[in-house]
Design a protein around this motif. Structure first.
Motif, PDB file in Angstrom:
ATOM      1  N   TRP A 101       0.834  -1.209   0.000  1.00 22.29           N
ATOM      2  CA  TRP A 101       0.000   0.000   0.000  1.00 22.29           C
ATOM      3  C   TRP A 101       0.869   1.260   0.000  1.00 22.29           C
ATOM      4  CZ3 TRP A 101      -0.330   3.771   3.843  1.00 22.29           C
ATOM      5  CH2 TRP A 101      -1.337   4.729   3.663  1.00 22.29           C
ATOM      6  N   ALA A 102       1.961   1.267   0.805  1.00 21.63           N
ATOM      7  CA  ALA A 102       2.848   2.426   0.861  1.00 21.63           C
ATOM      8  C   ALA A 102       3.514   2.679  -0.484  1.00 21.63           C
ATOM      9  CB  ALA A 102       3.905   2.229   1.946  1.00 21.63           C
ATOM     10  N   LEU A 103       3.766   1.609  -1.240  1.00 24.09           N
ATOM     11  CA  LEU A 103       4.393   1.730  -2.557  1.00 24.09           C
ATOM     12  C   LEU A 103       3.371   1.920  -3.665  1.00 24.09           C
ATOM     13  CD1 LEU A 103       7.053  -1.097  -2.189  1.00 24.09           C
ATOM     14  CD2 LEU A 103       7.549   1.339  -2.415  1.00 24.09           C
ATOM     15  N   ALA A 104       2.080   2.033  -3.302  1.00 19.75           N
ATOM     16  CA  ALA A 104       0.993   2.186  -4.272  1.00 19.75           C
ATOM     17  C   ALA A 104       0.944   0.999  -5.226  1.00 19.75           C
ATOM     18  CB  ALA A 104       1.130   3.495  -5.053  1.00 19.75           C
ATOM     19  N   CYS A 106      -0.956  -1.852  -4.443  1.00 16.76           N
ATOM     20  CA  CYS A 106      -2.170  -2.624  -4.171  1.00 16.76           C
ATOM     21  C   CYS A 106      -3.208  -2.372  -5.258  1.00 16.76           C
ATOM     22  CB  CYS A 106      -2.759  -2.224  -2.814  1.00 16.76           C
ATOM     23  SG  CYS A 106      -1.810  -2.783  -1.392  1.00 16.76           S
ATOM     24  N   SER A 107      -4.125  -3.336  -5.375  1.00 14.58           N
ATOM     25  CA  SER A 107      -5.285  -3.094  -6.233  1.00 14.58           C
ATOM     26  C   SER A 107      -6.188  -2.072  -5.560  1.00 14.58           C
ATOM     27  CB  SER A 107      -6.043  -4.401  -6.456  1.00 14.58           C
ATOM     28  OG  SER A 107      -6.611  -4.853  -5.231  1.00 14.58           O
ATOM     29  N   ALA A 108      -7.135  -1.574  -6.311  1.00 14.92           N
ATOM     30  CA  ALA A 108      -8.039  -0.567  -5.756  1.00 14.92           C
ATOM     31  C   ALA A 108      -8.818  -1.121  -4.566  1.00 14.92           C
ATOM     32  CB  ALA A 108      -8.995  -0.079  -6.843  1.00 14.92           C
ATOM     33  N   GLU A 109      -9.257  -2.400  -4.670  1.00 16.48           N
ATOM     34  CA  GLU A 109     -10.015  -2.997  -3.566  1.00 16.48           C
ATOM     35  C   GLU A 109      -9.137  -3.187  -2.334  1.00 16.48           C
ATOM     36  OE1 GLU A 109      -9.815  -4.190  -6.557  1.00 16.48           O
ATOM     37  OE2 GLU A 109     -11.821  -3.920  -7.434  1.00 16.48           O
ATOM     38  N   GLU A 110      -7.903  -3.660  -2.554  1.00 17.28           N
ATOM     39  CA  GLU A 110      -6.989  -3.854  -1.415  1.00 17.28           C
ATOM     40  C   GLU A 110      -6.644  -2.525  -0.768  1.00 17.28           C
ATOM     41  OE1 GLU A 110      -4.576  -7.848  -2.916  1.00 17.28           O
ATOM     42  OE2 GLU A 110      -3.892  -5.845  -3.494  1.00 17.28           O
ATOM     43  N   ALA A 111      -6.398  -1.499  -1.577  1.00 16.75           N
ATOM     44  CA  ALA A 111      -6.071  -0.184  -1.022  1.00 16.75           C
ATOM     45  C   ALA A 111      -7.220   0.350  -0.180  1.00 16.75           C
ATOM     46  CB  ALA A 111      -5.728   0.794  -2.152  1.00 16.75           C
ATOM     47  N   ALA A 112      -8.455   0.156  -0.667  1.00 16.66           N
ATOM     48  CA  ALA A 112      -9.625   0.617   0.101  1.00 16.66           C
ATOM     49  C   ALA A 112      -9.731  -0.136   1.423  1.00 16.66           C
ATOM     50  CB  ALA A 112     -10.890   0.430  -0.732  1.00 16.66           C
ATOM     51  N   ALA A 113      -9.448  -1.455   1.388  1.00 18.55           N
ATOM     52  CA  ALA A 113      -9.513  -2.238   2.625  1.00 18.55           C
ATOM     53  C   ALA A 113      -8.445  -1.791   3.618  1.00 18.55           C
ATOM     54  CB  ALA A 113      -9.354  -3.723   2.297  1.00 18.55           C
ATOM     55  N   VAL A 114      -7.224  -1.541   3.118  1.00 24.84           N
ATOM     56  CA  VAL A 114      -6.138  -1.100   4.003  1.00 24.84           C
ATOM     57  C   VAL A 114      -6.463   0.264   4.597  1.00 24.84           C
ATOM     58  CG1 VAL A 114      -3.725  -0.378   4.058  1.00 24.84           C
ATOM     59  CG2 VAL A 114      -4.353  -2.467   2.857  1.00 24.84           C
ATOM     60  N   GLU A 115      -6.948   1.180   3.792  1.00 28.65           N
ATOM     61  CA  GLU A 115      -7.237   2.529   4.282  1.00 28.65           C
ATOM     62  C   GLU A 115      -8.374   2.521   5.283  1.00 28.65           C
ATOM     63  OE1 GLU A 115      -7.841   4.540   0.631  1.00 28.65           O
ATOM     64  OE2 GLU A 115      -5.702   4.507   0.092  1.00 28.65           O
ATOM     65  N   ALA A 116      -9.355   1.658   5.070  1.00 19.55           N
ATOM     66  CA  ALA A 116     -10.428   1.544   6.053  1.00 19.55           C
ATOM     67  C   ALA A 116      -9.900   0.965   7.360  1.00 19.55           C
ATOM     68  CB  ALA A 116     -11.554   0.673   5.497  1.00 19.55           C
ATOM     69  N   HIS A 117      -8.960   0.024   7.254  1.00 19.26           N
ATOM     70  CA  HIS A 117      -8.419  -0.627   8.456  1.00 19.26           C
ATOM     71  C   HIS A 117      -7.535   0.319   9.262  1.00 19.26           C
ATOM     72  CE1 HIS A 117      -6.830  -3.715  11.071  1.00 19.26           C
ATOM     73  NE2 HIS A 117      -5.596  -3.416  10.679  1.00 19.26           N
ATOM     74  N   ILE A 118      -6.647   1.078   8.596  1.00 16.00           N
ATOM     75  CA  ILE A 118      -5.734   1.947   9.353  1.00 16.00           C
ATOM     76  C   ILE A 118      -6.472   3.126   9.972  1.00 16.00           C
ATOM     77  CG2 ILE A 118      -3.719   1.288   7.984  1.00 16.00           C
ATOM     78  CD1 ILE A 118      -3.981   3.830   6.404  1.00 16.00           C
ATOM     79  N   GLY A 119      -7.696   3.350   9.523  1.00 17.15           N
ATOM     80  CA  GLY A 119      -8.498   4.361  10.190  1.00 17.15           C
ATOM     81  C   GLY A 119      -9.041   3.896  11.530  1.00 17.15           C
ATOM     82  N   GLU A 120      -8.957   2.584  11.773  1.00 20.98           N
ATOM     83  CA  GLU A 120      -9.484   2.027  13.025  1.00 20.98           C
ATOM     84  C   GLU A 120      -8.410   1.386  13.895  1.00 20.98           C
ATOM     85  OE1 GLU A 120     -12.281  -0.791  11.623  1.00 20.98           O
ATOM     86  OE2 GLU A 120     -13.718   0.702  10.864  1.00 20.98           O
ATOM     87  N   CYS A 121      -7.294   0.979  13.274  1.00 21.55           N
ATOM     88  CA  CYS A 121      -6.248   0.249  14.006  1.00 21.55           C
ATOM     89  C   CYS A 121      -5.045   1.164  14.190  1.00 21.55           C
ATOM     90  CB  CYS A 121      -5.854  -1.012  13.240  1.00 21.55           C
ATOM     91  SG  CYS A 121      -4.545  -1.971  14.037  1.00 21.55           S
ATOM     92  N   GLU A 122      -4.777   1.583  15.404  1.00 23.23           N
ATOM     93  CA  GLU A 122      -3.684   2.533  15.667  1.00 23.23           C
ATOM     94  C   GLU A 122      -2.308   1.948  15.368  1.00 23.23           C
ATOM     95  OE1 GLU A 122      -1.981   5.389  19.270  1.00 23.23           O
ATOM     96  OE2 GLU A 122      -3.857   4.274  19.507  1.00 23.23           O
ATOM     97  N   PRO A 123      -1.973   0.704  15.773  1.00 20.56           N
ATOM     98  CA  PRO A 123      -0.644   0.162  15.435  1.00 20.56           C
ATOM     99  C   PRO A 123      -0.393   0.099  13.925  1.00 20.56           C
ATOM    100  CG  PRO A 123      -1.672  -1.160  17.145  1.00 20.56           C
ATOM    101  CD  PRO A 123      -2.718  -0.222  16.646  1.00 20.56           C
ATOM    102  N   CYS A 124      -1.406  -0.323  13.175  1.00 18.68           N
ATOM    103  CA  CYS A 124      -1.238  -0.385  11.726  1.00 18.68           C
ATOM    104  C   CYS A 124      -1.144   1.015  11.119  1.00 18.68           C
ATOM    105  CB  CYS A 124      -2.391  -1.152  11.082  1.00 18.68           C
ATOM    106  SG  CYS A 124      -2.304  -2.950  11.373  1.00 18.68           S
ATOM    107  N   ALA A 125      -1.854   1.966  11.696  1.00 22.10           N
ATOM    108  CA  ALA A 125      -1.765   3.343  11.203  1.00 22.10           C
ATOM    109  C   ALA A 125      -0.365   3.899  11.403  1.00 22.10           C
ATOM    110  CB  ALA A 125      -2.802   4.219  11.903  1.00 22.10           C
TER     111      ALA A 125
END
Length: 455
Positions: A101-104, A106-125
């Motif tokens: 994801w940091a290297l851009a 990911c697929s669009a679906e994977e990027a959306a899943a990661v961005e939704a997750h880091i909005g809720e998970c502080e360690p991953c953020a």
């Protein structure tokens, strides 16, 4: 996934054994089991027909489990993305996708899943932020030029902690700063850019003059003219055995160009850099020697003014080089710019008198009053912006600044604009931002300022 035979009642009779492998069941049973449970479960259990030896001493168990089969290899359909929302992925899968994801990548679906997750998970953020910062460090910056004030800030910070044992004299600091800035520019340019065309410009006989050269040729010009200061300090002359027809800057430069490989190459940077360091080092050790005369052929300057003159020309030609190679370049600091403007203002009365002797300027309006000792006319030169100030320029005699109190004209210019006028880069008729008073006196002073320039 449950097997097809899982609900069948348990059989009490002992299963037949394969004579070749010793496994329970006939060879046909294995194919039935594979069909019912799928290749994925067979891989997970690690059962492979014909494999010998295993844990617990049971024959037939594999020594090393084979890799789990991918769903893409089974012919099954891949899971569809959830319409209108991100993929539903487990935490460990999302964590493994942070680098991509940091290297851009990911697929669009994977990027959306990661961005939704880091909005809720502080360690991953936090980890995602660190990875994005690391990726930014891998990108080459758009510009390699440094902040012009960076060197000054670093030196000031160092000197606050420990003052130098042998400080550079205050009157030599503009030359030290400008040669260092130009050297930083030269360090950034490539081999081919040393041969980029540069046109040296100055003002001569009330008209524009120019000379075509290269970036390397400009540095050779600075090397030879700085050599006048080096010779005055007892250092080696960069011309060496080359016989210059005159000690004027233009004559020395032409002699060096003719005698050396022309056009010069980037190899000229090393002697120019070494000479500038030697000049700064020598004036630092000699102490209060600012009054030592430096000959320019047809005129002389005291050492402290000659160092300002060399700092001014270094900046002007650095801008010529920067324009040729499309490199951003800032004017000197306000403190150093003010000293350069002051030097030009102090030289204006003499330049104006020289123009009168050559018939290029109108004679003084009240020469009889000047001869009788009364104050003559003056022009107020107001410099605005960086390095600004006010100077009274005597018009009727080459006296000291501010010695005349009959002000007949007032001219206002920007500081950098005035310096470019004095360098011959701006026509006198286009230089003044504001003019009030005697138009003839204003014209004479502006043309005298442009006449200070030389190659």
């Amino acid at each position: 996934m449950r097997g097809a035979h899982e609900d069948e009642p348990e059989r009490n009779d002992e299963p037949d054994r394969d004579d070749r492998t010793g496994r329970p069941g006939a060879p046909g049973d294995a194919s039935d089991t594979d069909t019912a449970t799928g290749a994925g479960d067979a891989g997970a259990r690690g059962t492979v027909a014909g494999a010998g030896g295993g844990a617990g001493g049971e024959p037939g168990a594999p020594r090393i489990p084979l890799p789990r089969a991918s769903v893409e290899d089974t012919g099954r359909a891949l899971p569809d993305a959830v319409p209108g929302g991100p993929l539903t992925l487990e935490h460990h899968v999302l964590t493994s996708l942070l680098g991509a994801w940091a290297l851009a990548a990911c697929s669009a679906e994977e990027a959306a899943a990661v961005e939704a997750h880091i909005g809720e998970c502080e360690p991953c953020a936090d980890e995602a932020l660190r990875l994005r910062d690391a990726v930014a460090l891998l990108q080459r910056p758009e510009s390699l030029d440094l902040d012009p004030a960076l060197r000054t800030r670093v030196l000031e910070g160092c000197l606050e902690r420990r003052p130098p044992r042998i400080p550079v004299p205050e009157w030599a600091t503009p030359y030290d700063a400008e040669t260092s800035r130009l050297d930083a520019l030269l360090q950034d340019i490539g081999d081919a850019e040393w041969h980029a065309p540069v046109r040296l410009r100055w003002f001569e006989a009330d008209g524009a003059a120019s000379r075509r050269t290269t970036v390397a040729g400009v540095i050779a010009h600075l090397l030879t003219v700085d050599g006048l200061v080096a010779v005055a300090l007892g250092l080696a002359d960069p011309l060496g055995d080359i016989a210059a027809p005159t000690s004027a800057p233009a004559g020395r430069t032409e002699a060096y160009w003719r005698a050396s490989h022309f056009p010069p190459t980037r190899a000229v940077r090393a002697p120019w850099r070494e000479q500038s360091h030697s000049i700064v080092r020598t004036v630092s050790f000699t102490g209060d020697s600012g009054g030592m005369p430096v000959s320019y052929g047809d005129f002389e300057l005291p050492l402290h003014d000659a160092m300002l003159d060399r700092a001014f020309e270094c900046w002007v030609h650095a801008e010529d080089i920067a324009e040729a190679v499309d490199y951003p370049y800032e004017p000197p600091s306000a403190r150093h710019l003010n000293r350069m403007i002051d030097l030009a203002a102090r030289m204006l009365p003499g330049a104006l008198a020289e123009r009168r002797r050559a018939g290029l300027a109108a004679p003084g309006a009240r020469p009889h009053l000047v001869a009788a000792g009364e104050p003559g006319r003056s022009l107020r030169l107001e410099i605005e912006g960086s390095g600004g100030g006010e100077w009274l320029i005597p018009l009727d005699s080459p006296g000291a600044l501010g010695s005349a109190d009959h002000e007949v004209a007032h001219v206002a210019l920007d500081g950098v604009e005035f310096c470019r006028l004095a360098a011959g880069h701006v026509p006198p008729a286009e230089a003044a931002a504001g003019q009030v008073g005697d138009r003839e006196a204003i014209r004479d002073v502006l043309f005298a300022a442009a006449g200070l320039s030389r190659m």
